[in-house]
Design a protein around this motif. Structure first.
Motif, PDB file in Angstrom:
ATOM      1  N   TYR A 224      41.709  20.682   7.571  1.00  0.00           N
ATOM      2  CA  TYR A 224      42.194  19.714   6.542  1.00  0.00           C
ATOM      3  C   TYR A 224      42.839  20.980   5.388  1.00  0.00           C
TER       4      TYR A 224
ATOM      5  N   GLY B 298      45.901  16.122   3.204  1.00  0.00           N
ATOM      6  CA  GLY B 298      45.234  15.312   2.314  1.00  0.00           C
ATOM      7  C   GLY B 298      45.783  15.181   0.825  1.00  0.00           C
ATOM      8  N   ASN B 299      45.232  15.008  -0.057  1.00  0.00           N
ATOM      9  CA  ASN B 299      45.771  14.738  -1.481  1.00  0.00           C
ATOM     10  C   ASN B 299      46.754  15.792  -2.028  1.00  0.00           C
TER      11      ASN B 299
ATOM     12  N   GLU C 249      39.426   7.791  11.346  1.00  0.00           N
ATOM     13  CA  GLU C 249      40.623   8.060  11.512  1.00  0.00           C
ATOM     14  C   GLU C 249      40.840   9.545  12.422  1.00  0.00           C
TER      15      GLU C 249
ATOM     16  N   GLN D 209      48.126  12.126   8.404  1.00  0.00           N
ATOM     17  CA  GLN D 209      47.912  11.976   6.779  1.00  0.00           C
ATOM     18  C   GLN D 209      46.386  11.485   6.477  1.00  0.00           C
ATOM     19  N   HIS D 210      45.700  12.096   5.614  1.00  0.00           N
ATOM     20  CA  HIS D 210      44.270  11.404   5.209  1.00  0.00           C
ATOM     21  C   HIS D 210      44.409  10.975   3.878  1.00  0.00           C
ATOM     22  N   TYR D 211      44.292   9.793   3.604  1.00  0.00           N
ATOM     23  CA  TYR D 211      44.485   9.283   2.481  1.00  0.00           C
ATOM     24  C   TYR D 211      43.199   9.220   1.449  1.00  0.00           C
ATOM     25  N   GLY D 212      42.245   9.349   1.942  1.00  0.00           N
ATOM     26  CA  GLY D 212      40.677   9.412   1.389  1.00  0.00           C
ATOM     27  C   GLY D 212      40.043   8.181   1.857  1.00  0.00           C
TER      28      GLY D 212
ATOM     29  N   ASN E 286      52.840  16.553  -1.732  1.00  0.00           N
ATOM     30  CA  ASN E 286      54.180  15.356  -2.007  1.00  0.00           C
ATOM     31  C   ASN E 286      55.024  15.543  -0.393  1.00  0.00           C
ATOM     32  N   GLN E 287      55.944  14.643  -0.501  1.00  0.00           N
ATOM     33  CA  GLN E 287      56.760  14.205   0.747  1.00  0.00           C
ATOM     34  C   GLN E 287      57.375  15.527   1.393  1.00  0.00           C
TER      35      GLN E 287
ATOM     36  N   GLU F  85      55.082  18.182   2.389  1.00  0.00           N
ATOM     37  CA  GLU F  85      54.415  17.848   3.872  1.00  0.00           C
ATOM     38  C   GLU F  85      55.365  17.617   5.035  1.00  0.00           C
TER      39      GLU F  85
END
Length: 101
Positions: A7, A54-55, A92, A80-83, A58-59, A62
């Motif tokens: 992660y 994770g959080n 996921e 991508q893990h968005y929470g 930025n694009q 990433e």
């Protein structure tokens, strides 16, 4: 054999929570980091089954990170893990692992 999940997040507190959640399951080994440099080092050292982004990434960051990781391990699954709760996290991960096979 346990599944090794990396992660990568930018928030240390959330990264600590992810570490706890990933390592709470005996079938998973979670490695959680906050920097791209640590992530790349781990990718070189360990056999990874999955990477969760994770959080706070930025694009642009990433895209660069994906390129670097895939250059090292082209077969690596990166999602991508968005929470969300631990149930969403489990879903996921299991979905991503099924797609690999």
């Amino acid at each position: 054999m346990p599944v090794t999940i990396l992660y990568i997040g930018r928030d240390a507190d959330i990264t600590a929570v992810m570490n706890r959640l990933l390592n709470a399951r005996v079938e998973w080994i979670g490695i959680c980091v906050c920097s791209d440099e640590e992530a790349i080092s781990i990718c070189l050292e360990k056999q990874l089954d999955l990477v969760l982004l994770g959080n706070g990434i930025n694009q642009e960051a990433e895209q660069k990170l994906r390129e670097k990781l895939l250059a090292l391990r082209p077969e690596l699954k990166i999602v991508q893990h968005y929470g969300g709760g631990s149930g969403l996290l489990y879903g996921e991960i299991m979905s991503a692992l099924r797609e690999q096979n």
